[in-house]
Write a protein that holds these residues in place. Structure first.
Motif, PDB file in Angstrom:
ATOM      1  N   ASP A 154       0.810  -1.222   0.000  1.00  0.00           N
ATOM      2  CA  ASP A 154       0.000   0.000   0.000  1.00  0.00           C
ATOM      3  C   ASP A 154       0.843   1.271   0.000  1.00  0.00           C
ATOM      4  N   VAL A 155       2.164   1.136  -0.116  1.00  0.00           N
ATOM      5  CA  VAL A 155       3.025   2.317  -0.201  1.00  0.00           C
ATOM      6  C   VAL A 155       2.729   3.048  -1.509  1.00  0.00           C
ATOM      7  N   SER A 156       2.641   4.371  -1.441  1.00  0.00           N
ATOM      8  CA  SER A 156       2.320   5.150  -2.638  1.00  0.00           C
ATOM      9  C   SER A 156       3.557   5.333  -3.503  1.00  0.00           C
ATOM     10  N   LEU A 157       3.336   5.604  -4.776  1.00  0.00           N
ATOM     11  CA  LEU A 157       4.444   5.831  -5.708  1.00  0.00           C
ATOM     12  C   LEU A 157       5.236   7.071  -5.331  1.00  0.00           C
ATOM     13  N   VAL A 158       4.563   8.092  -4.817  1.00  0.00           N
ATOM     14  CA  VAL A 158       5.246   9.334  -4.423  1.00  0.00           C
ATOM     15  C   VAL A 158       6.185   9.074  -3.255  1.00  0.00           C
ATOM     16  N   ASP A 159       5.707   8.298  -2.269  1.00  0.00           N
ATOM     17  CA  ASP A 159       6.550   8.010  -1.113  1.00  0.00           C
ATOM     18  C   ASP A 159       7.735   7.134  -1.488  1.00  0.00           C
ATOM     19  N   LEU A 160       7.541   6.218  -2.427  1.00  0.00           N
ATOM     20  CA  LEU A 160       8.635   5.331  -2.829  1.00  0.00           C
ATOM     21  C   LEU A 160       9.710   6.076  -3.597  1.00  0.00           C
ATOM     22  N   GLY A 161       9.297   7.036  -4.432  1.00  0.00           N
ATOM     23  CA  GLY A 161      10.270   7.778  -5.230  1.00  0.00           C
ATOM     24  C   GLY A 161      10.834   6.947  -6.365  1.00  0.00           C
ATOM     25  N   PHE A 162      11.925   7.449  -6.963  1.00  0.00           N
ATOM     26  CA  PHE A 162      12.514   6.746  -8.110  1.00  0.00           C
ATOM     27  C   PHE A 162      13.439   5.646  -7.631  1.00  0.00           C
ATOM     28  N   GLN A 163      13.291   4.467  -8.204  1.00  0.00           N
ATOM     29  CA  GLN A 163      14.142   3.326  -7.907  1.00  0.00           C
ATOM     30  C   GLN A 163      14.699   2.777  -9.212  1.00  0.00           C
ATOM     31  N   THR A 164      15.989   2.470  -9.208  1.00  0.00           N
ATOM     32  CA  THR A 164      16.604   1.938 -10.436  1.00  0.00           C
ATOM     33  C   THR A 164      16.101   0.534 -10.739  1.00  0.00           C
ATOM     34  N   ASP A 165      15.735  -0.220  -9.696  1.00  0.00           N
ATOM     35  CA  ASP A 165      15.162  -1.547  -9.905  1.00  0.00           C
ATOM     36  C   ASP A 165      13.650  -1.376 -10.066  1.00  0.00           C
ATOM     37  N   LEU A 166      13.193  -1.375 -11.303  1.00  0.00           N
ATOM     38  CA  LEU A 166      11.784  -1.102 -11.566  1.00  0.00           C
ATOM     39  C   LEU A 166      10.867  -2.223 -11.113  1.00  0.00           C
ATOM     40  N   ARG A 167      11.436  -3.372 -10.771  1.00  0.00           N
ATOM     41  CA  ARG A 167      10.600  -4.467 -10.288  1.00  0.00           C
ATOM     42  C   ARG A 167       9.928  -4.123  -8.966  1.00  0.00           C
ATOM     43  N   VAL A 168      10.513  -3.177  -8.238  1.00  0.00           N
ATOM     44  CA  VAL A 168       9.932  -2.780  -6.957  1.00  0.00           C
ATOM     45  C   VAL A 168       8.525  -2.247  -7.149  1.00  0.00           C
ATOM     46  N   TYR A 169       8.314  -1.512  -8.246  1.00  0.00           N
ATOM     47  CA  TYR A 169       7.003  -0.895  -8.471  1.00  0.00           C
ATOM     48  C   TYR A 169       5.905  -1.942  -8.704  1.00  0.00           C
ATOM     49  N   LEU A 170       6.287  -3.109  -9.192  1.00  0.00           N
ATOM     50  CA  LEU A 170       5.281  -4.139  -9.465  1.00  0.00           C
ATOM     51  C   LEU A 170       4.755  -4.792  -8.199  1.00  0.00           C
ATOM     52  N   HIS A 171       5.341  -4.461  -7.046  1.00  0.00           N
ATOM     53  CA  HIS A 171       4.856  -4.977  -5.774  1.00  0.00           C
ATOM     54  C   HIS A 171       3.943  -3.970  -5.074  1.00  0.00           C
ATOM     55  N   LEU A 172       3.569  -2.917  -5.781  1.00  0.00           N
ATOM     56  CA  LEU A 172       2.673  -1.899  -5.236  1.00  0.00           C
ATOM     57  C   LEU A 172       1.311  -2.006  -5.902  1.00  0.00           C
ATOM     58  N   ARG A 173       0.267  -1.947  -5.101  1.00  0.00           N
ATOM     59  CA  ARG A 173      -1.093  -1.987  -5.652  1.00  0.00           C
ATOM     60  C   ARG A 173      -1.365  -0.746  -6.502  1.00  0.00           C
ATOM     61  N   GLN A 174      -0.783   0.375  -6.095  1.00  0.00           N
ATOM     62  CA  GLN A 174      -1.038   1.622  -6.814  1.00  0.00           C
ATOM     63  C   GLN A 174      -0.525   1.553  -8.247  1.00  0.00           C
ATOM     64  N   THR A 175       0.576   0.817  -8.468  1.00  0.00           N
ATOM     65  CA  THR A 175       1.110   0.673  -9.821  1.00  0.00           C
ATOM     66  C   THR A 175       0.106  -0.038 -10.727  1.00  0.00           C
ATOM     67  N   TRP A 176      -0.441  -1.155 -10.242  1.00  0.00           N
ATOM     68  CA  TRP A 176      -1.391  -1.906 -11.059  1.00  0.00           C
ATOM     69  C   TRP A 176      -2.701  -1.139 -11.233  1.00  0.00           C
ATOM     70  N   MET A 177      -3.073  -0.352 -10.226  1.00  0.00           N
ATOM     71  CA  MET A 177      -4.255   0.490 -10.371  1.00  0.00           C
ATOM     72  C   MET A 177      -4.047   1.524 -11.474  1.00  0.00           C
ATOM     73  N   ALA A 178      -2.833   2.120 -11.521  1.00  0.00           N
ATOM     74  CA  ALA A 178      -2.542   3.111 -12.568  1.00  0.00           C
ATOM     75  C   ALA A 178      -2.575   2.460 -13.944  1.00  0.00           C
ATOM     76  N   PHE A 179      -1.964   1.262 -14.057  1.00  0.00           N
ATOM     77  CA  PHE A 179      -1.999   0.551 -15.333  1.00  0.00           C
ATOM     78  C   PHE A 179      -3.434   0.253 -15.750  1.00  0.00           C
ATOM     79  N   MET A 180      -4.243  -0.182 -14.810  1.00  0.00           N
ATOM     80  CA  MET A 180      -5.622  -0.549 -15.111  1.00  0.00           C
ATOM     81  C   MET A 180      -6.416   0.673 -15.574  1.00  0.00           C
ATOM     82  N   ILE A 181      -6.200   1.819 -14.930  1.00  0.00           N
ATOM     83  CA  ILE A 181      -6.911   3.040 -15.321  1.00  0.00           C
ATOM     84  C   ILE A 181      -6.499   3.476 -16.720  1.00  0.00           C
TER      85      ILE A 181
END
Length: 709
Positions: A291-318
Motif C-alpha cells: 500500500d506504499v504510494s508511488l510518491v513516497d517510494l520515489g525513483f528506484q533503479t530496480d523497476l521491479r519494486v514498483y510491481l509490488h505496489l497496488r497503486q502501480t497496477w491500479m494506474a496501469f488498469m486506469i
C-alpha cells in the motif's frame, strides 16, 4: 459561393487534360540551388569527419587514462598489463561534467587489480602489507619521505578501500548492511594520518558522485542483461517481423476481414490487460508494503519494486481502461467511415500486390539510415575525444603560478618548479587553446544538423519513390495492363535524377526545426535549476510550438513529395498545390484519410501488444514449459521494452508502405474527382468499387450530384 471560395482561397481545381496519364516522365530538374547546397554541405561534412578522425582518439572512451594521459590496458604500452584505473580520492569525481571529460582532478594510476582490502598508508607503511600498498602509488615511488609529504605530493593514496571494477575503473564497493552503509566489511576508516572516522562520512562524500556511479551501475547491469538475453530478443523481433509480414499478406487478400479481426483483437488484448492488472491488484491486497504510494517510494533503479505496489497496477488498469473506452467510442462514431477506409485499404492492397517490391523498400531506407547514424555517431565520438590533455600547476601553498599550464615531463627542472617548490604538474582536463579546439562545439552542432538533414533526405527519398510507384498504379486506366514496367525503380531513378534539390529543400526545413528543438531541450535542461517561472513557462510554450510546427511540416512535406512524384514540380509549388488540394477536400481528409491512419495504428498496437505480452510471460518465467530456458536477469523490463520498441519499429516499417500507398491514392482520388466526371469522354481512373463507396460516403453533396449527372 462554394466554387468561388475554392477558386479564391484554396486555388483553382484541376482541369481535364486528355494527355495526363499519371506521373510525368518528361520533366526537368527542380530546386537545383538546394541540390548544390546539399552537395557542398556533404563535402563539408566529410571534411569535418576527416578532421575529427585525424585529431580524435576513441581510445579515450574505450580505455581509461591515468594522470599522465597514458592508456590503461592497451597492448603495446607500458600499462598493457594494468587494465584498471585507480583513483586516489574518488570523492573528487563527484562532478558529472568531470566524468564527461573522461577524467577527474585527483591522481590516477593504472593498476593490475582493484584494491580488495581496507588499508591506510600510515598503518601499511611499517607492516608487511606495504608491498601490496605500493602498487597503488605512483610509478617509481621511493619510500624516502615522511607520511605528510607523500600525501601532500599525491604520491600515494591516503587510504585503500575494497573496490570493484566498473567500466575498467575501480569504484568503492559500497553497500548497506542492517541499515548501515559499509565499504567492504568496515564501518569506520582512518584518514591516513591516524584519525579514526565513521565510514558514513566517506560514503556521504562519495554520494556526491553517487548519481553518476549509480547511473554507471545501472548501465552495466542493463548491459549484462543484454549479453544474456540478446538471443531471445532477436527471436522476439523475428516473431514481430513474421507477424507483420503475415498480417500484410493477409491484408492483401482479406482486407475487410483482417481490419475487423484487427479491431476485435485490439479490444480483446486491451481487455485482457485490464483483467490482468485487476488480478494483480487483488492479489497484492493485504501484503506487507503493497500500500506504499508511488510518491513516497520515489525513483528506484530496480523497476521491479514498483510491481509490488497496488497503486502501480491500479494506474496501469486506469490507463488501459481509458484507452479501451476511447477506442470503442471512436469505433462507434466512425463505424460508417471505417467501411470507406476499408475500401481504400483494399485498393491499397491491390496496388501493393502489383508493386510487391515496394514491401522491400523499407530495407533500403533502413540501410541508408544506419549509414547516417553510424557516420554521425563515429564523428561525434572522434570530435568529443579530439581534445588534448591539459596539465596545470597545483599547489596547496600560496604560489602565483597555480592554474598555469605545464608539461609533466620537464616540470621538475623548469622555472615553475623553482618558483613553486611544493607545486606539482597534474592532469587537469581535456581541452585545447587552438582554433580547432575552440570550434569543437560548433562542429558538434554542425554534425547533429547534418545528421538531421541527411536522415530527413533519406526518408523523403523513400516517400517520393513509393508515391511515384503507387501513383503509376492509380493513373493506369486498365489495371494492371497499363502499369509501366518496374514502377518502383523508375520512380527511384526520377527522384534522384530530377528532384534531389527538392528533397533536400524539404529535408532542410525540417532539419532546421529539429535542431532548434534540440537546442531548446538543451536550454531547458540548463534552466531546470532556475527559479524563474516565467522563463520555464516561455520555454514550455516554445517547445510546444516547435513540436506542432515539426508535425505540420512533416504532414506538408509528405503530401508535397506525392505531388513532386506525380507532376515533377519544385518543392514550393508542390507543397502549395498539395495544401490547396487537401483544403478543397478537407472533410474527406478529416474523416477518411485519418481513419485509415487510426486503423493502421490499431494494427501496430495489435502486433506490439501480442509480442509484448509473449515477452512479458517469457522473461518473467511465467510460461512453465520454458521456465528453465528464460535467462536470469537483473531487470526483466530491459529485454521486454527492447522487444516492444523493436516490434513497433518493425511493424511501422511494414505499415509505412501501406500508409504511403493510402496517402498517394487518396491524393490521386481527389485529383481524379476534379479532372474527370466519370463519363466515357472523361472516365475515372479509380476502380469501380472504390468509386462507388468513396462517392457514396462523401460529405460533399454538391460534388456527388455533379458526378451522378
Amino acid at each position: 459561393m462554394e466554387d468561388d471560395r475554392k477558386d479564391g482561397a484554396y486555388g483553382t481545381p484541376q482541369k481535364y487534360d486528355p494527355t495526363f496519364k499519371g506521373p510525368i516522365y518528361n520533366r526537368g530538374c527542380t530546386d537545383v540551388i538546394c541540390c548544390v547546397i546539399l552537395l557542398l554541405a556533404i563535402v563539408g561534412y566529410v571534411a569535418v569527419g576527416i578532421i575529427a578522425w585525424t585529431h580524435g582518439d576513441p581510445r579515450k572512451v574505450i580505455y581509461p587514462t591515468d594522470s599522465r594521459g597514458e592508456f590503461c590496458g592497451q597492448k603495446g604500452t607500458k600499462n598493457a598489463d594494468k587494465p584498471f584505473l585507480f583513483y586516489f580520492n574518488i570523492v573528487k569525481c563527484a562532478s558529472p561534467l568531470v566524468l564527461l571529460e573522461f577524467q577527474c582532478p585527483t591522481p590516477q594510476i593504472c593498476v593490475e587489480q582493484c584494491p580488495d582490502r581496507y588499508l591506510t598508508f600510515l598503518n601499511a607503511r611499517n607492516s608487511k602489507d606495504f608491498e601490496y600498498y605500493k602498487q597503488f602509488c605512483v610509478p617509481g615511488f621511493q619510500n624516502n619521505k615522511g607520511v605528510a609529504e607523500v600525501l601532500r605530493d599525491g604520491e600515494c593514496p591516503a587510504v585503500l578501500t575494497p573496490s570493484k571494477p566498473l567500466a575498467r575503473r575501480c569504484f568503492p564497493a559500497i553497500h548497506a548492511h542492517k541499515g548501515v552503509l559499509m565499504v567492504g566489511n568496515e564501518t569506520t576508516y582512518e584518514d591516513g594520518l591516524g584519525s579514526r572516522k565513521n565510514i558514513t562520512e566517506l560514503v556521504e562524500g562519495a554520494k556526491k558522485a553517487n548519481g553518476v556511479l549509480e547511473a554507471r551501475q545501472l548501465a552495466m547491469r542493463i548491459f549484462e542483461d543484454y549479453t544474456v538475453s540478446w538471443y531471445w530478443i532477436v527471436i522476439g523481433l523475428v516473431i514481430a517481423m513474421v507477424m507483420s509480414l503475415l498480417f500484410v499478406i493477409l491484408l492483401r487478400f482479406l482486407a475487410g476481414i483482417m481490419v475487423w479481426v484487427m479491431i476485435v483483437m485490439v479490444i480483446l488484448v486491451l481487455g485482457y490487460g485490464i483483467f490482468h492488472c485487476y488480478m494483480e491488484y487483488a492479489r497484492l491486497r493485504g501484503e506487507a508494503g503493497s500500500d506504499v504510494s508511488l510518491v513516497d517510494l520515489g525513483f528506484q533503479t530496480d523497476l521491479r519494486v514498483y510491481l509490488h505496489l497496488r497503486q502501480t497496477w491500479m494506474a496501469f488498469m486506469i490507463i488501459l481502461s481509458i484507452l479501451e473506452v476511447i477506442i470503442i467510442l471512436l469505433l462507434i462514431f466512425l463505424r460508417k467511415r471505417i467501411l470507406i477506409a476499408i475500401a481504400l485499404i483494399k485498393e491499397a492492397s491491390r496496388a501493393v500486390g502489383y508493386v510487391m517490391c515496394s514491401m522491400l523498400y523499407p530495407l533500403v531506407t533502413f540501410f541508408l539510415l544506419c549509414l547516417c547514424i553510424a557516420y554521425w555517431a563515429s564523428t561525434a565520438v572522434f570530435l568529443s575525444t579530439s581534445n588534448e590533455a591539459v596539465y596545470k600547476i597545483f599547489d596547496d601553498a600560496a604560489c602565483p603560478l597555480v592554474g598555469k599550464t605545464c608539461k609533466p615531463e620537464n616540470f621538475p627542472s623548469s622555472n615553475e618548479s623553482r618558483l613553486c617548490p611544493n607545486g606539482r604538474c597534474q592532469f587537469a582536463f581535456y581541452g585545447g587553446e587552438s582554433g580547432y579546439h575552440r570550434a569543437l562545439l560548433g562542429l558538434q552542432i554542425f554534425n547533429a544538423f547534418m545528421f538531421f538533414w541527411l536522415a530527413n533526405f533519406v526518408l523523403a527519398l523513400g516517400q517520393v519513390t513509393l508515391a511515384g510507384a503507387f501513383a503509376s498504379y492509380y493513373w493506369a486506366l486498365r489495371k494492371p495492363d497499363d502499369l509501366p514496367a518496374f514502377p518502383l525503380f523508375s520512380a527511384f531513378g526520377r527522384a534522384l535524377r530530377y528532384h534531389t534539390g527538392s528533397l533536400a529543400f524539404g529535408a532542410l526545413i525540417l532539419a532546421i526545426v529539429q535542431i532548434i528543438r534540440v537546442m531548446l531541450e538543451y536550454l531547458d535542461q540548463r534552466l531546470k535549476a532556475a527559479e524563474n517561472k516565467f522563463a520555464k513557462f516561455l520555454m514550455t510554450c516554445l517547445k510546444c510550438c516547435f513540436w506542432c510546427l515539426e508535425k505540420f511540416i512533416k504532414f506538408l512535406n509528405r503530401n508535397a513529395y506525392i505531388m513532386i512524384a506525380i507532376y515533377g514540380t519544385n518543392f514550393c509549388t508542390s507543397a502549395r498545390n498539395a495544401f490547396f488540394l487537401l483544403m478543397r477536400n478537407i472533410i474527406r481528409v478529416a474523416v477518411l484519410d485519418k481513419v485509415t491512419d487510426f486503423l493502421f495504428l490499431l494494427g501496430k498496437l495489435l502486433i506490439v501488444g501480442s509480442v509484448g505480452i509473449l515477452a512479458f510471460f517469457f522473461f518473467t518465467h511465467r510460461i512453465r514449459i520454458v521456465q528453465d530456458t528464460a535467462p536470469p536477469l537483473n531487470y526483466y523490463w530491459v529485454p521486454i521494452l527492447t522487444v516492444i520498441i523493436g516490434s513497433y519499429l518493425i511493424a511501422h516499417g511494414f505499415f509505412s508502405v501501406y500508409g504511403m500507398c493510402v496517402d498517394t491514392l487518396f491524393l490521386c482520388f481527389c485529383e481524379d474527382l476534379e479532372r474527370n466526371d466519370g463519363s466515357q469522354e472523361r472516365p475515372y481512373f479509380m476502380s469501380p468499387e472504390l468509386r462507388d463507396i468513396l462517392l457514396k460516403g462523401s460529405a460533399e453533396e454538391g460534388k456527388r450530384e455533379e458526378v451522378e449527372e
